[in-house]
Design a protein around this motif. Structure first.
Motif, short mmCIF file in Angstrom:
data_model
loop_
_atom_site.label_atom_id
_atom_site.label_comp_id
_atom_site.label_asym_id
_atom_site.label_seq_id
_atom_site.Cartn_x
_atom_site.Cartn_y
_atom_site.Cartn_z
N PHE A 1 0.83 -1.20 0.00
CA PHE A 1 0.00 0.00 0.00
C PHE A 1 0.87 1.25 0.00
CE2 PHE A 1 -1.88 3.28 2.84
CZ PHE A 1 -2.88 3.73 2.00
N ARG A 2 1.83 1.31 0.90
CA ARG A 2 2.71 2.48 0.93
C ARG A 2 3.47 2.63 -0.38
NH1 ARG A 2 0.26 5.50 4.36
NH2 ARG A 2 0.24 4.77 6.50
N GLU A 3 3.98 1.51 -0.89
CA GLU A 3 4.79 1.57 -2.11
C GLU A 3 3.98 1.99 -3.33
OE1 GLU A 3 6.31 -2.37 -2.12
OE2 GLU A 3 7.89 -1.94 -0.65
N SER A 4 2.69 1.63 -3.38
CA SER A 4 1.89 1.91 -4.57
C SER A 4 1.12 3.21 -4.48
CB SER A 4 0.92 0.75 -4.83
OG SER A 4 0.01 0.61 -3.76
N ALA A 5 0.81 3.67 -3.27
CA ALA A 5 -0.07 4.83 -3.13
C ALA A 5 0.65 6.13 -2.81
CB ALA A 5 -1.12 4.56 -2.04
N ILE A 6 1.73 6.06 -2.04
CA ILE A 6 2.33 7.30 -1.52
C ILE A 6 2.95 8.13 -2.63
CG2 ILE A 6 4.10 8.23 0.01
CD1 ILE A 6 1.49 7.06 1.30
N GLU A 7 3.53 7.47 -3.64
CA GLU A 7 4.20 8.25 -4.68
C GLU A 7 3.22 9.14 -5.45
OE1 GLU A 7 6.02 5.36 -7.17
OE2 GLU A 7 4.15 4.68 -8.08
N THR A 8 1.93 8.82 -5.43
CA THR A 8 0.94 9.65 -6.12
C THR A 8 0.10 10.48 -5.16
OG1 THR A 8 0.78 7.99 -7.87
CG2 THR A 8 -1.01 9.59 -7.72
N ALA A 9 -0.36 9.86 -4.07
CA ALA A 9 -1.23 10.57 -3.13
C ALA A 9 -0.46 11.31 -2.06
CB ALA A 9 -2.20 9.58 -2.47
N GLY A 10 0.77 10.88 -1.77
CA GLY A 10 1.50 11.44 -0.65
C GLY A 10 0.96 10.87 0.66
N PHE A 11 1.66 11.13 1.75
CA PHE A 11 1.21 10.65 3.05
C PHE A 11 -0.03 11.40 3.54
CE2 PHE A 11 5.79 9.56 3.30
CZ PHE A 11 5.68 8.21 3.61
N TYR A 12 -0.14 12.66 3.18
CA TYR A 12 -1.12 13.54 3.83
C TYR A 12 -2.47 13.56 3.13
CZ TYR A 12 2.66 14.66 6.87
OH TYR A 12 3.67 14.55 7.79
N ASN A 13 -2.65 12.72 2.14
CA ASN A 13 -3.97 12.47 1.57
C ASN A 13 -4.49 11.10 1.98
OD1 ASN A 13 -4.55 14.92 0.13
ND2 ASN A 13 -2.95 14.33 -1.32
N THR A 14 -3.95 10.56 3.07
CA THR A 14 -4.41 9.30 3.62
C THR A 14 -5.01 9.54 5.00
OG1 THR A 14 -2.29 8.70 4.65
CG2 THR A 14 -2.62 8.04 2.37
N SER A 15 -5.70 8.54 5.53
CA SER A 15 -6.49 8.73 6.75
C SER A 15 -5.77 8.34 8.02
CB SER A 15 -7.77 7.90 6.66
OG SER A 15 -7.47 6.51 6.71
N GLY A 16 -4.58 7.72 7.91
CA GLY A 16 -4.03 7.06 9.08
C GLY A 16 -4.69 5.70 9.25
N PHE A 17 -4.25 4.96 10.25
CA PHE A 17 -4.69 3.57 10.39
C PHE A 17 -6.07 3.47 11.03
CE2 PHE A 17 -4.71 -0.53 12.72
CZ PHE A 17 -4.66 -1.36 11.62
N VAL A 18 -6.87 2.49 10.56
CA VAL A 18 -8.10 2.08 11.23
C VAL A 18 -8.04 0.58 11.43
CG1 VAL A 18 -9.45 3.96 10.23
CG2 VAL A 18 -9.43 1.74 9.11
N ASP A 19 -8.59 0.09 12.55
CA ASP A 19 -8.41 -1.33 12.86
C ASP A 19 -9.57 -2.22 12.44
OD1 ASP A 19 -10.29 -1.37 15.32
OD2 ASP A 19 -8.83 0.15 15.87
N ASP A 20 -10.76 -1.68 12.27
CA ASP A 20 -11.89 -2.42 11.71
C ASP A 20 -12.09 -3.79 12.36
OD1 ASP A 20 -14.02 -2.76 9.68
OD2 ASP A 20 -12.71 -4.32 8.91
N THR A 21 -12.21 -3.83 13.67
CA THR A 21 -12.29 -5.14 14.33
C THR A 21 -13.50 -5.24 15.24
OG1 THR A 21 -11.09 -6.75 15.67
CG2 THR A 21 -10.83 -4.44 16.28
N ARG A 22 -14.02 -6.48 15.33
CA ARG A 22 -14.99 -6.83 16.36
C ARG A 22 -14.30 -7.49 17.55
NH1 ARG A 22 -17.35 -7.34 11.55
NH2 ARG A 22 -19.44 -6.46 11.32
#
Length: 485
Positions: free
Chosen positions: A407-428
């Motif tokens: 994810f970091r390798e494919s997304a950051i070069e175009t979106a940058g870090f600051y167009n992401t949400s940070g981590f979510v855990d999505d757990t029950r």
């Protein structure tokens, strides 16, 4: 068993010695930061009741669909793992309610006997962290020590420091979002807001079943929507007003976001007259599958419109075929596994929504996916262009070390870090929350350490970025909108 079980302090960090050195320094800066858990599915009533957990199986096995899924793949039935049937009368398709295993020690043994199945999976990492770091168990699970570990856990769960609210503190969870039906009365949230403060455990508005007119319980829930909102839903205009009222109730209860799990990302709006026609047909039970799909796309557009008015962040995670096996769904209900990812298209699907709202300062949308092929091709370019759009972290099926790195390798070069949400855990699985955040922090530290080792970031920049990814970005992405502050 040994008296102490110690995990590798460098687990999940890069194998390369120089990169690991950089990553370890970065990780040390973020390891103890508070957890911002803004997209989860732990039942709010767990905290409102704040009772001791009944047993290790009910806490760690039965609610964890990753864990149950793996054991089912090896021949167990969900019932053998303590997953209850969904019926009200005691039988489902000829299966007796007594078929559900209720002896938690037996369930625990079955898990321990199959510990090897989780090798190489993120579930293994999460469970090890839970067992060693949260509960202080003395050794990894095995067939030989199953009863001893069960007794250790049972003794721990009887202590006050292992009740739900105490664990929330010891896990360092600063804010926790639950996911709640749009029909929820929110009484438990109101009580927790009085006792814990308004911003510790907050609801999330989940209206999926109300937006899909061919959902099996749609007609029943539309009637419930009228009852809980106090607004008649016998026509489309009333339906829209009732949804808007429920959203306002969630905002008043502290909600920061909505959550939408449609199969498609289509946001094409309908003409008002066409939406009214399909809604009326649905009330008669006459809407076709094509009409239902068109209406759900239209309602995603409407949810975006409502978000510009009430400030709730719109979370969208399409691309999962729910209830792949009809018999499992019939017996055990939703969210018990057998939900399978599908290919999903975003560029054209989101265009109507983004053309209308994408440049608005009043609209915020976080998009998640289980199809990692779209990160570099579609989602990163979209998030890198529209100020209202943020790219959500890898979740469900993708929240593994390898896929988080990709994810970091494919997304950051175009979106940058600051167009992401940070981590979510999505757990029950409540006790896995700190483990999931810890793994994400280690993977991010490894990625940033690689950039430092390559001379692409300075060490100070890397640490600052890691802190932002871990804490500041999720706080900002889900910040209370000024309209409802």
């Amino acid at each position: 068993m040994s008296e102490n079980w110690r995990l590798d302090p460098d687990r999940a960090l890069p194998a390369d010695a120089e990169i690991r050195k950089q990553a370890r320094a970065i990780y040390d800066e973020i390891a103890s930061l508070p957890l911002v858990s803004m997209h989860g599915h732990v039942d709010v009533d767990l905290f409102a009741a704040n009772k001791p957990f009944r047993n290790p199986a009910d806490l760690l096995i039965v609610p964890d669909h990753y864990l149950v899924r793996m054991l089912v793949s090896q021949g167990y039935t969900p019932a053998e793992l303590g997953v209850p049937f969904t019926d009200n009368g005691g039988t489902v398709a000829g299966a007796e309610a007594s078929d559900v295993e209720t002896d938690s020690r037996v369930i625990w043994r079955r898990f321990c006997e199959n510990w090897r199945l989780f090798r190489g999976t993120p579930t293994r990492y999460w469970l090890e962290h839970e067992f060693a770091e949260v509960f202080g168990l003395s050794a990894p699970p095995s067939a030989e020590n199953a009863d001893d570990l069960y007794d250790e856990l049972t003794a721990a769960l009887a202590r006050p420091e292992f009740r739900p609210l105490a664990l929330l503190d010891s896990m360092n969870v600063e804010i926790l979002a639950t996911t709640d039906s749009a029909l929820a009365e929110l009484d438990s949230h109101a009580e927790l807001a009085r006792t814990l403060g308004p911003d510790r455990i907050v609801p999330t508005f989940r209206p999926d079943s109300l937006l899909h007119v061919r959902h099996q319980s749609w007609a029943k829930e539309i009637a419930q929507l009228a009852e809980v909102s106090g607004i008649a839903t016998d026509d489309y205009a009333g339906y829209i007003r009732a949804l808007e009222q429920r959203r306002r109730a969630f905002v008043a209860a502290g909600a920061r976001a909505t959550d939408h799990g449609h199969v498609s990302a289509d946001t094409t709006p309908l003409a008002r007259t066409e939406a009214e026609r399909i809604y009326t047909a649905a009330l008669r039970g006459e809407a076709t599958a094509a009409e239902a799909d068109a209406f759900s796309a239209h309602m995603l557009f409407e949810m975006a419109r409502m978000s510009t008015d009430d400030g709730l962040v719109m979370q969208l995670h399409p691309g999962v075929l729910r209830n792949h096996n009809a018999r499992i769904h019939e017996k055990y209900g939703a969210d018990k596994g057998f939900d399978i990812p599908t290919r999903v298209e975003f560029t054209r699907s989101l265009q109507p929504m983004l053309e209308e709202f994408g440049l608005s300062h009043d609209f915020r949308c976080i998009v998640f996916t289980t199809d990692e092929t779209v990160y570099s091709r579609e989602l990163a370019p979209l998030a890198g262009a529209y100020p209202s759009l943020r790219l959500g972290a890898p979740w469900w099926f993708l929240d593994s070390p390898e896929q988080m790195r990709r994810f970091r390798e494919s997304a950051i070069e175009t979106a940058g870090f600051y167009n992401t949400s940070g981590f979510v855990d999505d757990t029950r699985a409540f006790a896995s929350i700190p483990a999931r955040h810890d793994l994400a922090r280690r993977i991010d530290a490894g990625y940033l350490g690689k950039l430092v080792a390559e001379g692409r970031l300075g060490p100070d920049e890397a640490c600052e970025t890691a802190i932002d990814l871990t804490y500041n970005l999720p706080r900002h992405a889900y910040a209370r909108h000024e309209r409802n502050a």
